[in-house]
Write a protein that holds these residues in place. Structure first.
Motif, short mmCIF file in Angstrom:
data_model
loop_
_atom_site.label_atom_id
_atom_site.label_comp_id
_atom_site.label_asym_id
_atom_site.label_seq_id
_atom_site.Cartn_x
_atom_site.Cartn_y
_atom_site.Cartn_z
N ARG A 1 43.43 41.68 42.38
CA ARG A 1 42.51 42.61 43.04
C ARG A 1 42.96 44.07 42.87
NH1 ARG A 1 39.43 40.86 47.32
NH2 ARG A 1 38.66 43.01 47.31
N GLN B 1 43.54 36.66 44.04
CA GLN B 1 43.86 37.79 44.92
C GLN B 1 44.89 38.71 44.29
OE1 GLN B 1 41.16 37.66 46.87
NE2 GLN B 1 42.43 38.37 48.55
N HIS C 1 31.35 38.72 47.33
CA HIS C 1 32.25 37.78 46.65
C HIS C 1 31.57 36.44 46.43
CE1 HIS C 1 35.78 40.27 48.47
NE2 HIS C 1 35.34 40.79 47.34
N TRP D 1 30.78 35.19 43.81
CA TRP D 1 31.32 34.60 42.59
C TRP D 1 32.66 33.89 42.80
CZ3 TRP D 1 36.07 36.65 41.34
CH2 TRP D 1 36.38 37.88 41.94
N TYR D 2 33.28 34.11 43.96
CA TYR D 2 34.59 33.52 44.24
C TYR D 2 34.62 31.99 44.06
CZ TYR D 2 37.66 37.24 46.05
OH TYR D 2 38.50 38.32 46.18
N GLY E 1 36.62 41.97 41.06
CA GLY E 1 37.10 42.28 42.40
C GLY E 1 36.60 43.62 42.91
N TYR F 1 43.50 30.57 44.49
CA TYR F 1 43.07 31.71 45.30
C TYR F 1 44.11 32.82 45.27
CZ TYR F 1 40.90 34.15 49.26
OH TYR F 1 40.28 35.09 50.07
N TYR G 1 35.54 29.51 51.38
CA TYR G 1 35.24 29.30 49.97
C TYR G 1 35.45 27.84 49.58
CZ TYR G 1 35.28 34.39 49.54
OH TYR G 1 35.01 35.74 49.69
#
Length: 348
Positions: free
Chosen positions: A91, A88, A114, A116-117, A109, A84, A43
């Motif tokens: 989630r 997470q 993902h 969009w991360y 989530g 990050y 990412y």
């Protein structure tokens, strides 16, 4: 392991006084992110325009552009790893029901994919000290992620769209959900409304996600139920038998079909219960739901089925307007006119 190769890339050639600092930060983040550590790097390179490069090549580029390993750690690795970890942590459940940012991250989530991360991480990192701006950007990202799925856009198209979002956030062009990069064309909005008329047929997983989110919008609570255990139940069943009472309630084929496939006719039930429902008459379906749940709590969109006095076109139309109104509040687009056909016939 590729993680070890990445570590060598960062630590290789460092002077002793820098090596300890970089190593300590690297290993702390490696421990914090665990199995997600390598994924985080994928990412990180996407956020900085290196989507097509391998992780290792992309990392080399980022280190060079940052001005060396230590500056890379300070400018990119540590702050983005913090963002990050925040992402997470939401989630499994939002950090607080009143924390809009964590609630929206929680809902996103649940989406498959993902893409969009990178956009979310960019917003969280760049506006870490301006949480209100971060929330406004996350609203736009959330909206784009869900509407893209209503439109049934493929992964490649979604990735390209979010790459533009990342660029807009980095450049300062996008500061909130009203920014141009989050907007949809008239044709896209028209297509979204068209898809909402029978979304379960077009994209069952997304339909299920939206139903649960509509439920939460109506109830004012975040549901933590496992979506894997739920399936969409059509209260007015698909293809009722010619002798069924459903045919008397919905005698016209086209109207019956439209009512069957609209959100106003959907609810979410545990798989075991859904298997029992099939083409049962409405009163029998109500009994089955009550017997299954007993005194246990049920979703708001299940409770309103249990308490309904009947299930006719008027009931479905009213529920459709309420559900689409809630969905419009979620995605920032008024989609209530997607139900015009059903509402019009119910009023006649």
């Amino acid at each position: 392991r590729r993680n070890d190769i990445l570590k060598v890339e960062v630590l290789g050639g460092l002077a002793a006084d820098e090596s300890d600092y970089v190593r300590w930060n690297w290993e702390a983040i490696e421990h914090q992110l665990g199995d997600e550590f390598e994924t985080f790097f994928s990412y990180l390179k996407v956020m900085h325009g290196r989507r097509r490069a391998s992780v290792i090549i992309g990392l080399r580029m980022l280190i060079a552009e940052a001005g060396g390993a230590r500056r890379f750690v300070d400018k990119l690795l540590v702050p983005y790893a913090r963002a990050y970890a925040r992402l997470q942590s939401c989630r499994a459940a939002p950090q607080s029901a009143g924390d809009e940012l964590s609630v929206r991250l929680f809902y996103m989530g649940r989406l498959r994919g993902h893409e969009w991360y990178p956009a979310a991480l960019t917003a969280l990192r760049l506006y870490e000290s301006e949480p209100e701006t971060a929330v406004r950007l996350i609203r736009g990202i959330d909206r784009l992620a869900h509407v893209s799925r209503i439109l049934c856009h493929g992964n490649g198209r979604r990735v390209s769209r979010f790459a533009r979002v990342v660029q807009a956030i980095q450049s300062g062009e996008a500061k909130d959900e009203t920014s141009e990069v989050f907007s949809f064309s008239r044709e896209e909005i028209r297509n979204a409304k068209f898809h909402l008329r029978n979304l379960h047929r077009r994209n069952p997983p997304v339909c299920k996600l939206l139903l649960l989110r509509i439920n939460d919008q109506i109830s004012g609570e975040v549901s933590l139920v496992d979506l894997k255990d739920l399936s969409v139940e059509h209260v007015l069943p698909n293809g009722p038998s010619p002798s069924s009472g459903w045919r008397e309630l919905f005698p016209e084929h086209e109207i019956r079909e439209a009512a069957t496939q609209c959100f106003g006719n959907y609810t979410l039930l545990p798989d075991k219960l859904n298997d029992r429902m099939r083409n049962r008459e409405f009163a029998d379906k109500q009994r089955q739901i009550v017997l299954y749940f007993g005194n246990d709590p049920m979703l708001a969109i299940v409770a309103d089925v249990v308490t309904a006095r009947g299930w006719n076109l008027g009931t479905v139309a009213a529920r459709e307007l309420r559900f689409l109104g809630a969905l419009g509040d979620i995605i920032g687009i008024d989609v209530r006119d997607a139900s015009l056909r059903i509402v019009k016939h119910a009023a006649e």
